[in-house]
Design a protein around this motif. Structure first.
Motif, PDB file in Angstrom:
ATOM      1  N   PRO A 116       0.839  -1.207   0.000  1.00 25.06           N
ATOM      2  CA  PRO A 116       0.000   0.000   0.000  1.00 25.06           C
ATOM      3  C   PRO A 116       0.874   1.257   0.000  1.00 25.06           C
ATOM      4  CG  PRO A 116      -0.430  -1.427   1.909  1.00 25.06           C
ATOM      5  CD  PRO A 116       0.871  -1.846   1.317  1.00 25.06           C
ATOM      6  N   VAL A 117       0.581   2.155  -0.919  1.00 30.27           N
ATOM      7  CA  VAL A 117       1.229   3.465  -0.941  1.00 30.27           C
ATOM      8  C   VAL A 117       0.179   4.476  -0.499  1.00 30.27           C
ATOM      9  CG1 VAL A 117       2.463   5.172  -2.307  1.00 30.27           C
ATOM     10  CG2 VAL A 117       2.724   2.725  -2.821  1.00 30.27           C
ATOM     11  N   LEU A 118       0.440   5.141   0.611  1.00 31.13           N
ATOM     12  CA  LEU A 118      -0.510   6.082   1.201  1.00 31.13           C
ATOM     13  C   LEU A 118      -0.119   7.494   0.798  1.00 31.13           C
ATOM     14  CD1 LEU A 118      -0.639   4.506   4.786  1.00 31.13           C
ATOM     15  CD2 LEU A 118      -1.920   3.839   2.723  1.00 31.13           C
ATOM     16  N   VAL A 119      -0.958   8.107  -0.008  1.00 33.65           N
ATOM     17  CA  VAL A 119      -0.689   9.469  -0.474  1.00 33.65           C
ATOM     18  C   VAL A 119      -1.363  10.430   0.504  1.00 33.65           C
ATOM     19  CG1 VAL A 119      -0.825  11.070  -2.407  1.00 33.65           C
ATOM     20  CG2 VAL A 119      -0.694   8.601  -2.841  1.00 33.65           C
ATOM     21  N   THR A 120      -0.547  11.242   1.177  1.00 35.51           N
ATOM     22  CA  THR A 120      -1.060  12.149   2.205  1.00 35.51           C
ATOM     23  C   THR A 120      -0.538  13.558   1.960  1.00 35.51           C
ATOM     24  OG1 THR A 120       0.794  11.705   3.697  1.00 35.51           O
ATOM     25  CG2 THR A 120      -1.114  10.261   3.879  1.00 35.51           C
ATOM     26  N   TYR A 155       1.932   9.311   7.937  1.00 41.73           N
ATOM     27  CA  TYR A 155       0.667   8.600   8.150  1.00 41.73           C
ATOM     28  C   TYR A 155       0.571   8.126   9.598  1.00 41.73           C
ATOM     29  CZ  TYR A 155       2.778   3.889   8.202  1.00 41.73           C
ATOM     30  OH  TYR A 155       3.492   2.768   8.522  1.00 41.73           O
ATOM     31  N   ASP A 156      -0.646   7.802   9.990  1.00 43.29           N
ATOM     32  CA  ASP A 156      -0.943   7.323  11.332  1.00 43.29           C
ATOM     33  C   ASP A 156      -0.865   5.795  11.327  1.00 43.29           C
ATOM     34  OD1 ASP A 156      -2.170   6.438  13.691  1.00 43.29           O
ATOM     35  OD2 ASP A 156      -3.539   8.143  13.760  1.00 43.29           O
ATOM     36  N   ALA A 157       0.234   5.246  11.850  1.00 45.26           N
ATOM     37  CA  ALA A 157       0.463   3.806  11.780  1.00 45.26           C
ATOM     38  C   ALA A 157      -0.592   3.011  12.547  1.00 45.26           C
ATOM     39  CB  ALA A 157       1.857   3.483  12.313  1.00 45.26           C
ATOM     40  N   GLU A 158      -1.020   3.509  13.706  1.00 49.01           N
ATOM     41  CA  GLU A 158      -2.017   2.794  14.493  1.00 49.01           C
ATOM     42  C   GLU A 158      -3.370   2.765  13.788  1.00 49.01           C
ATOM     43  OE1 GLU A 158      -1.786   0.916  17.206  1.00 49.01           O
ATOM     44  OE2 GLU A 158       0.391   1.170  16.939  1.00 49.01           O
ATOM     45  N   ALA A 159      -3.739   3.892  13.190  1.00 48.16           N
ATOM     46  CA  ALA A 159      -5.004   3.934  12.458  1.00 48.16           C
ATOM     47  C   ALA A 159      -4.965   2.986  11.262  1.00 48.16           C
ATOM     48  CB  ALA A 159      -5.289   5.364  11.995  1.00 48.16           C
ATOM     49  N   PHE A 160      -3.828   2.920  10.585  1.00 47.70           N
ATOM     50  CA  PHE A 160      -3.695   2.001   9.452  1.00 47.70           C
ATOM     51  C   PHE A 160      -3.830   0.556   9.930  1.00 47.70           C
ATOM     52  CE2 PHE A 160      -1.279  -0.773   6.665  1.00 47.70           C
ATOM     53  CZ  PHE A 160      -1.807  -0.448   5.426  1.00 47.70           C
ATOM     54  N   LYS A 161      -3.207   0.234  11.035  1.00 49.64           N
ATOM     55  CA  LYS A 161      -3.278  -1.129  11.553  1.00 49.64           C
ATOM     56  C   LYS A 161      -4.715  -1.519  11.877  1.00 49.64           C
ATOM     57  CE  LYS A 161      -1.192  -4.113  15.078  1.00 49.64           C
ATOM     58  NZ  LYS A 161      -0.227  -4.174  16.208  1.00 49.64           N
ATOM     59  N   ARG A 162      -5.472  -0.597  12.503  1.00 50.18           N
ATOM     60  CA  ARG A 162      -6.873  -0.881  12.827  1.00 50.18           C
ATOM     61  C   ARG A 162      -7.710  -1.048  11.557  1.00 50.18           C
ATOM     62  NH1 ARG A 162      -5.842   3.210  16.663  1.00 50.18           N
ATOM     63  NH2 ARG A 162      -6.900   4.750  15.336  1.00 50.18           N
TER      64      ARG A 162
END
Length: 529
Positions: free
Chosen positions: A464-468, A473-480
Motif C-alpha cells: 500500500p502506498v498512502l498518499v497524504t 501517516y498514522d500507523a495505528e489507524a492504518f493497523k486498525r
C-alpha cells in the motif's frame, strides 16, 4: 443537430444561431485569442484562422499534425483546423516524459509539430529534440532554435474545407500510458463521431444536457474523450460551457463561483483535488444535477462528498468505463440513495453494457474460453465504435483482437444479470484479491488519505502506498483499518507531489513500483497492455 464533419463543426454550430457562451479559466494558447469568453461565431473564426496558418506552415491534405502543448481546450480547436485542411491531427499530452514522447513522434513521422519553446527546451535538456522528428515545427510562445515562430505564418487565408470518407483516419489520440509508452489509437469519423459523439448528442431524460445548463469540463484535453465531448456538447448547445485547466483547488473554486455548474465532468484526479471544496457552505457545486466521470472509477468518499454537497436531491453521478480504443462500454449511475450504508466498494461496480451498443464477455486468461457468471477473468468487448487500429503497432493490435472481440486487458467478473465488476488491470492483478477494491476500502476507512495505491510486486504481499498531504501517516489507524483485510506489506507514505502521474491524473503504477522496489514488474503477465 448531430455532429458529422469536425472540420466545420464550429461553423455549423455558429450558423445555427446558438447562444452558447464559452468561458475559459485562462486564455487559449493560440495566437489572437486573448479573451476568456467567446461565442461560437468567434470560435469558428479562430478555427478558420488557425487552419490558415497551419496551411502556411506547410500542412497539406493527408499530412499528420502533432499537437503537444500546455493543457487547454484549444487542443480540439487545433485538431478541427487540421481536419478542415484534410490533415490528420495527433494530440499528445505535454505530461509525457521524453522516453514516452520521442517513440510516439517516431511512429507518427509528422509533417508538422505544433508545440512550445518551453516544451522543446525541457526535452532537449533531457537529451532529445522533438523537432528532429517532424518535417517542420511551429512554436506558440517564444522563438526557439530549429522552429518557426507562429507569428511568421499567421495571417494566411485558409483553403476551403475538405471532407473525407467516414472510414478514413480522422484523429489520433494516445492511451493513458500508466504502464509505459502509450499506444497511439486512430479513430475515424464513423467510430468516434457517428458511433460515439452522436450517441451523446441526444437530450436524454435526467442525464442529457439541456439548453439552460452550465456545462463545465475539467479534463486532459489531449485525450480522445474530450474530442468526442467537443462534438456532442456544441451540438447540444447549452447556455454556457466553462473550461477548467488549472489543478489548483483555490483557482478552480474562484472560477466555478463565477460559472457554477449544473453539469460537471472532470477527471477522477480533479474530483479528488476539489473534494475539500464540498465542505464549504458556499461551495460552487450546490446547483449541480449531473456529475460525469471517466478514465477511472472515483473512490466512494469522493462520490459521497459531491452528491451530498449538492442541493439537487435528484442529482446523479454517471460513471463511464471504457477505453480510448472503444469509447464507453458500460455506464453506472450513483445517487445519494445508492451510496447509503457505507458500502465501500460500490465504485468498482461498473453497471451494464451500453444497451444496443456494446457486448461483454468474461474469459479464462489462459484458454480464452468463456467463464460463467461469478468467475473472474479477462473482459472482452464487442462494439461498433472500436478504433480501426494502433498507429505503428499493427501486431500489438492484432494480439488484442480475437474474432471480433476486443481484449480490454482488464480483469473483472459479471453477475447473473450481466452487471460488471472491475477487479484490476491484468498486468497488476494478483490472484485472490482486487487492488482496486482494497484502495476503496482503505480510502473509506482512513479519511486523512488523499489517495491509496496498492501495488503488486511479484512474490510479495501487496504494497500500500498512502498518499497524504505531508508524506506521513498514522500507523495505528492504518493497523486498525486493515485488521480484517488480506495480508499487506508495511505501507509506504508519500506526498502527492512525489507520485508519478499521467496527463489524466492516473498513477503510473509501474513507475511508482520501480521507485519503491527497484523493479517495475508487477504480479500480472502484461500480455494485453
Amino acid at each position: 443537430m448531430r455532429p458529422d464533419d469536425m472540420g466545420t463543426l464550429f461553423d455549423e454550430c455558429a450558423s445555427r444561431g446558438g447562444a452558447t457562451l464559452v468561458h475559459l479559466d485562462r486564455p487559449f494558447d493560440l495566437p489572437g485569442a486573448g479573451a476568456v469568453t467567446h461565442d461560437l461565431a468567434q470560435l469558428a473564426v479562430l478555427v478558420e484562422e488557425t487552419a490558415g496558418w497551419l496551411a502556411a506552415a506547410g500542412l497539406r491534405p493527408g499530412d499528420r499534425l502533432v499537437i503537444v502543448k500546455d493543457n487547454h481546450w484549444d487542443y480540439d480547436l487545433l485538431a478541427c483546423a487540421a481536419i478542415r485542411l484534410g490533415a490528420v491531427p495527433a494530440q499528445l499530452s505535454a505530461h509525457l516524459d521524453t522516453g514516452q514522447l520521442i517513440p510516439l513522434l517516431v511512429r507518427l513521422t509528422p509533417r508538422l509539430l505544433v508545440t512550445t519553446a518551453a516544451l522543446l527546451e525541457r526535452h532537449r535538456a533531457a537529451g532529445e529534440d522533438p523537432a528532429r522528428h517532424a518535417g517542420r515545427t511551429v512554436v506558440l510562445d517564444t522563438p526557439a532554435e530549429g522552429a518557426v515562430a507562429v507569428d511568421e505564418v499567421r495571417g494566411a487565408r485558409a483553403p476551403g474545407p475538405r471532407r473525407r470518407d467516414a472510414d478514413a483516419m480522422l484523429v489520433i489520440n494516445h492511451t493513458s500510458g500508466t504502464t509505459g509508452v502509450p499506444k497511439l489509437v486512430g479513430h475515424s469519423t464513423r467510430t468516434i463521431i457517428h458511433k460515439l459523439a452522436r450517441f451523446e448528442s441526444f437530450r436524454y431524460p435526467r442525464i442529457g444536457v439541456r439548453r439552460d445548463d452550465t456545462v463545465v469540463n475539467a479534463s486532459s484535453y489531449a485525450h480522445g474523450r474530450t474530442f468526442c465531448w467537443t462534438a456532442s456538447v456544441l451540438c447540444l448547445a447549452p447556455r454556457e460551457i466553462a473550461v477548467v485547466t488549472s489543478r489548483s483547488p483555490h483557482a478552480t473554486d474562484l472560477f466555478l463561483r463565477d460559472h457554477p455548474p449544473t453539469v460537471f465532468e472532470a477527471l477522477p484526479d480533479v474530483f479528488n483535488r476539489l473534494r475539500p471544496l464540498t465542505g464549504r457552505l458556499d461551495h460552487p457545486f450546490r446547483r449541480t444535477r449531473l456529475f460525469v466521470s471517466t478514465y477511472d472509477a472515483v473512490h466512494p468518499p469522493t462520490l459521497r462528498a459531491f452528491l451530498g454537497g449538492t442541493e439537487r436531491r435528484d442529482a446523479v453521478w454517471m460513471q463511464g468505463w471504457g477505453q480510448t480504443e472503444t469509447g464507453p462500454l458500460t455506464f453506472r449511475f450513483h445517487t445519494r440513495r445508492s451510496l447509503r450504508g457505507g458500502r465501500a466498494t460500490d465504485a468498482r461496480d461498473l453497471g451494464h453494457p451500453v444497451p444496443f451498443k456494446t457486448r461483454l464477455r468474461v474469459v479464462d486468461p489462459g484458454t480464452m474460453a468463456p467463464l460463467p457468471a461469478g468467475r473472474p477473468g479477462l473482459l472482452l468487448a464487442r462494439t461498433g465504435a472500436r478504433s480501426p487500429g494502433y498507429v505503428g503497432e499493427e501486431e500489438r493490435w492484432q494480439a488484442k483482437e480475437r474474432d471480433g472481440w476486443w481484449n480490454t486487458g482488464d480483469i473483472g467478473v459479471r453477475d447473473r444479470l450481466g452487471a460488471v465488476r472491475l477487479l484490476d488491470r491484468e498486468v497488476d492483478h494478483a490472484p485472490g484479491l482486487s487492488c482496486l477494491a482494497l484502495e476503496d476500502v482503505l480510502e473509506d476507512r482512513l479519511p486523512w488519505l488523499l489517495e491509496c495505491v496498492v501495488l503488486t510486486p511479484p512474490g510479495r504481499d501487496p504494497l500500500p502506498v498512502l498518499v497524504t498531504a505531508d508524506g506521513g501517516y498514522d500507523a495505528e489507524a492504518f493497523k486498525r483499518a486493515t485488521v480484517d483485510l488480506p495480508p499487506l506489506a508495511e505501507p509506504v507514505a508519500r506526498a502527492d507531489a512525489t507520485i508519478p502521474r499521467t496527463g489524466t491524473g492516473k498513477v503510473r503504477r509501474h513507475a511508482l513500483l520501480e521507485q519503491l522496489t527497484g523493479s517495475p514488474e508487477a504480479a500480472g503477465t502484461g500480455r494485453w497492455t
